[in-house]
Design a protein around this motif. Structure first.
Motif, PDB file in Angstrom:
ATOM      1  N   VAL A 225       0.841  -1.204   0.000  1.00  0.00           N
ATOM      2  CA  VAL A 225       0.000   0.000   0.000  1.00  0.00           C
ATOM      3  C   VAL A 225       0.871   1.248   0.000  1.00  0.00           C
ATOM      4  CG1 VAL A 225      -1.988  -1.095   1.072  1.00  0.00           C
ATOM      5  CG2 VAL A 225      -0.206  -0.086   2.531  1.00  0.00           C
ATOM      6  N   ASN A 226       2.169   1.064   0.213  1.00  0.00           N
ATOM      7  CA  ASN A 226       3.125   2.170   0.121  1.00  0.00           C
ATOM      8  C   ASN A 226       3.797   2.120  -1.244  1.00  0.00           C
ATOM      9  OD1 ASN A 226       2.732   3.278   2.770  1.00  0.00           O
ATOM     10  ND2 ASN A 226       3.884   1.542   3.588  1.00  0.00           N
ATOM     11  N   GLY A 227       3.003   2.332  -2.277  1.00  0.00           N
ATOM     12  CA  GLY A 227       3.496   2.228  -3.638  1.00  0.00           C
ATOM     13  C   GLY A 227       4.472   3.303  -4.033  1.00  0.00           C
ATOM     14  N   GLN A 228       4.613   4.329  -3.198  1.00  0.00           N
ATOM     15  CA  GLN A 228       5.589   5.371  -3.504  1.00  0.00           C
ATOM     16  C   GLN A 228       7.022   4.864  -3.361  1.00  0.00           C
ATOM     17  OE1 GLN A 228       3.860   5.200  -0.722  1.00  0.00           O
ATOM     18  NE2 GLN A 228       5.176   5.643   1.037  1.00  0.00           N
ATOM     19  N   THR A 229       7.214   3.724  -2.686  1.00  0.00           N
ATOM     20  CA  THR A 229       8.513   3.059  -2.646  1.00  0.00           C
ATOM     21  C   THR A 229       8.556   2.111  -3.834  1.00  0.00           C
ATOM     22  OG1 THR A 229       8.570   3.208  -0.239  1.00  0.00           O
ATOM     23  CG2 THR A 229      10.066   1.622  -1.279  1.00  0.00           C
ATOM     24  N   LEU A 230       9.419   2.388  -4.795  1.00  0.00           N
ATOM     25  CA  LEU A 230       9.320   1.737  -6.105  1.00  0.00           C
ATOM     26  C   LEU A 230       9.417   0.224  -6.034  1.00  0.00           C
ATOM     27  CD1 LEU A 230      11.413   4.202  -8.317  1.00  0.00           C
ATOM     28  CD2 LEU A 230       8.989   4.288  -7.714  1.00  0.00           C
ATOM     29  N   HIS A 231      10.357  -0.292  -5.271  1.00  0.00           N
ATOM     30  CA  HIS A 231      10.518  -1.736  -5.140  1.00  0.00           C
ATOM     31  C   HIS A 231      10.348  -2.107  -3.676  1.00  0.00           C
ATOM     32  CE1 HIS A 231      12.832  -2.631  -9.141  1.00  0.00           C
ATOM     33  NE2 HIS A 231      11.614  -2.168  -9.326  1.00  0.00           N
ATOM     34  N   ASN A 232       9.110  -2.076  -3.227  1.00  0.00           N
ATOM     35  CA  ASN A 232       8.800  -2.296  -1.808  1.00  0.00           C
ATOM     36  C   ASN A 232       8.542  -3.776  -1.568  1.00  0.00           C
ATOM     37  OD1 ASN A 232       7.907  -2.152   0.851  1.00  0.00           O
ATOM     38  ND2 ASN A 232       6.854  -0.210   0.525  1.00  0.00           N
ATOM     39  N   HIS A 233       9.441  -4.437  -0.823  1.00  0.00           N
ATOM     40  CA  HIS A 233       9.295  -5.862  -0.541  1.00  0.00           C
ATOM     41  C   HIS A 233       8.811  -6.122   0.888  1.00  0.00           C
ATOM     42  CE1 HIS A 233      11.057  -6.853  -4.360  1.00  0.00           C
ATOM     43  NE2 HIS A 233      12.137  -6.167  -4.089  1.00  0.00           N
ATOM     44  N   ASN A 234       8.432  -5.083   1.594  1.00  0.00           N
ATOM     45  CA  ASN A 234       7.854  -5.251   2.929  1.00  0.00           C
ATOM     46  C   ASN A 234       6.362  -5.542   2.771  1.00  0.00           C
ATOM     47  OD1 ASN A 234       6.388  -4.414   5.384  1.00  0.00           O
ATOM     48  ND2 ASN A 234       8.432  -3.943   6.154  1.00  0.00           N
ATOM     49  N   HIS A 235       5.913  -6.644   3.350  1.00  0.00           N
ATOM     50  CA  HIS A 235       4.519  -7.062   3.186  1.00  0.00           C
ATOM     51  C   HIS A 235       3.806  -7.162   4.523  1.00  0.00           C
ATOM     52  CE1 HIS A 235       6.516  -9.222  -0.422  1.00  0.00           C
ATOM     53  NE2 HIS A 235       6.069  -8.050  -0.811  1.00  0.00           N
ATOM     54  N   ASP A 236       4.131  -6.277   5.457  1.00  0.00           N
ATOM     55  CA  ASP A 236       3.601  -6.375   6.816  1.00  0.00           C
ATOM     56  C   ASP A 236       2.310  -5.585   7.049  1.00  0.00           C
ATOM     57  OD1 ASP A 236       5.667  -8.013   7.574  1.00  0.00           O
ATOM     58  OD2 ASP A 236       6.901  -6.396   8.402  1.00  0.00           O
ATOM     59  N   PRO A 393       4.822   3.218 -16.870  1.00  0.00           N
ATOM     60  CA  PRO A 393       4.836   4.550 -16.260  1.00  0.00           C
ATOM     61  C   PRO A 393       4.163   4.538 -14.889  1.00  0.00           C
ATOM     62  CG  PRO A 393       3.064   4.405 -17.848  1.00  0.00           C
ATOM     63  CD  PRO A 393       3.840   3.111 -17.953  1.00  0.00           C
ATOM     64  N   GLY A 394       4.450   5.537 -14.104  1.00  0.00           N
ATOM     65  CA  GLY A 394       3.821   5.647 -12.791  1.00  0.00           C
ATOM     66  C   GLY A 394       3.836   7.073 -12.288  1.00  0.00           C
ATOM     67  N   ILE A 395       3.057   7.306 -11.262  1.00  0.00           N
ATOM     68  CA  ILE A 395       3.086   8.572 -10.526  1.00  0.00           C
ATOM     69  C   ILE A 395       3.227   8.220  -9.053  1.00  0.00           C
ATOM     70  CG2 ILE A 395       1.783  10.605  -9.802  1.00  0.00           C
ATOM     71  CD1 ILE A 395       0.488  10.677 -12.543  1.00  0.00           C
ATOM     72  N   TYR A 396       4.199   8.840  -8.403  1.00  0.00           N
ATOM     73  CA  TYR A 396       4.501   8.553  -7.010  1.00  0.00           C
ATOM     74  C   TYR A 396       4.637   9.858  -6.242  1.00  0.00           C
ATOM     75  CZ  TYR A 396       6.095   4.587  -9.783  1.00  0.00           C
ATOM     76  OH  TYR A 396       6.170   3.583 -10.713  1.00  0.00           O
TER      77      TYR A 396
END
Length: 462
Positions: A225-236, A393-396
């Protein structure tokens, strides 16, 4: 495994690109997890797989350009192996499946190479990326591991890039089958994205789908849900109403071809107005870049089209301002799009990245940008039929980056910081497809995965 003729033709095509010498392709070894006998699932080296096709540890392939002979060096199993793994085909039997008739134990390779070196022959090899392979090369070639990078054959590197960049019909079908697996993964994630669900539960579920219908995931799942971190591997995190869930995930086939798809959906199944506005901008960037993807077009230009679409959309919302083209040319858009449009795809999810982005994604005509954001565009050169690329593409809204640029007074003529402040809790949105460049244009690979607002909401309602 592909037909025998596929591997024979690939090796013969490589011969046509090379001058003289031996071409050395070490396969991968087993890699221990937490003690020697407990290994990760074996993953063959992609280039060894491309030319020799055998999914077995401790093999090495050699192409002798002068004699016209191909070799596979590897060891047959012993009784201990049979007791634990069951009967296994011999090296000779496996080699015949890929059109190789010359085999020998792996221990013979060192003498084989040193004999060639003593005769003044060139031994070509590609950039190694595993420590175990570096140790092998040091032993076989007599080159200290710290000096291997300098000894890499650029002739072989460029030749392999040329061949692997253009996918044949069998490879296309293989990737497309993995996009179809990604369809199951992403639509399942959408259906699970409701308040109270933990990210890890969704992550584990879609990894299981990959294993059930293809192979392991093609890279560690990015789901947050913190998609602003491009490669977020935390799934807590526990999903909450009003959040967006970004899922970047793909599957790898038994032959190691990858898919790479990203979708972003609203937790609870319905986009609110603010989410919808930003989502529609990203979708427009994805579609506009895709429309421009065709042979002869530099992918850097497709990236610029996506960036300008995003800048215009954010300007329409009052988040950006000023001349859109000027803003993108100066890099102001990179606050919201701090990465490139995409990369090559194939046997590696970032195809051939171990060879160096400068050689895979660029050439003498097109060089990487040094500008923040665009510098992370992995592929910028002209497109050719048979190329596979991602369009993502993305927006962060990255609070730390916003604070830094604001404190520095950066791009105040293009960014409305007062408005941006109200989006610091937004997160990020990315939409990614896998694209095949055709003779006349391009097409999105695989079963269409819900992408429009209406499609995403409809699948989440089921």
């Amino acid at each position: 495994m592909f037909p025998t003729t596929s591997y024979i033709n690939r090796r013969n095509n490589l011969r046509k690109e090379m001058s003289s010498g031996l071409l050395l392709f070490p396969g991968n070894q087993e890699c221990s997890f937490n003690y020697l006998a407990n290994t990760y699932s074996f993953r063959q080296d992609s280039t060894f797989s491309y030319f020799f096709g055998l999914d077995h540890p401790d093999f090495a392939g050699v192409i002798d350009l002068e004699s016209g002979k191909d070799y596979i060096f590897g060891n047959d199993v012993d009784m201990d192996d049979i007791i634990w793994m069951g009967p296994q085909p011999t090296v000779e039997e496996q080699a015949k499946k890929v059109g190789v008739t010359n085999t020998a134990p792996l221990a013979n390779l060192e003498a084989f190479i040193k004999d060639a070196l003593q005769k003044g022959r060139k031994v070509h090899f590609l950039p190694p990326y595993r420590a175990e392979t570096m140790i092998q090369l040091e032993q076989w070639l007599g080159i200290h591991h710290s000096q291997l990078k300098k000894a890499v054959s650029m002739e072989l590197t460029h030749a392999v890039i040329k061949l692997r960049s253009v996918k044949d019909l069998l490879e296309i079908a293989e990737v497309e089958s993995m996009v179809d697996v990604a369809y199951k993964m992403h639509t399942t994630a959408m259906k699970m994205a409701y308040p109270g669900i933990k990210e890890q539960v969704i992550t584990g579920t879609i990894e299981g789908i990959s294993l059930s219908y293809g192979g392991p995931v093609s890279f560690p799942v990015i789901l947050s849900v913190n998609g602003q971190t491009l490669h977020n591997h935390n799934h807590d995190n526990i999903l909450k109403e009003g959040q967006m869930l970004l899922v970047d995930a793909g599957a790898e086939s038994a032959l190691h071809y990858a898919s790479d798809i990203t979708r972003t959906c609203p937790v609870g199944g319905k986009f609110n107005q603010r989410q919808k506005e930003i989502y529609e901008i990203v979708l427009a960037a994805n579609l506009n870049a895709f429309a421009a993807t065709k042979p002869g077009t530099p992918y850097r230009d497709c990236h610029t089209i996506a960036a300008e679409t995003i800048a215009q959309g954010l300007k329409d919302l009052g988040i950006m301002k000023g001349d859109v083209k000027e803003a993108v040319a100066n890099g102001a858009h990179a606050m919201f799009l701090p990465h490139g449009l995409g990369h090559m795809l194939g046997l590696d999810v970032h195809d051939m990245e171990s060879f160096g982005q400068i050689y895979v994604g660029y050439d003498d005509e097109f060089r990487p940008s040094e500008q923040f954001g665009t510098a992370f565009l992995r592929f910028g050169r002209k497109l050719e039929p048979g190329f596979m690329v991602t369009n993502e593409p993305g927006i962060y809204f990255i609070p730390e980056l916003i604070d830094q640029w604001k404190s520095e007074g950066k791009f105040t003529e293009f960014i409305n910081y007062d408005k941006v402040e109200t989006y610091k809790d937004f997160g990020g949105i990315r939409i990614e497809d896998d694209i095949l460049v055709t003779e006349t244009g391009s097409r999105v690979l695989g079963t269409p995965i819900p992408k429009t607002v209406a499609e995403v909401e409809a699948i989440m309602a089921k």
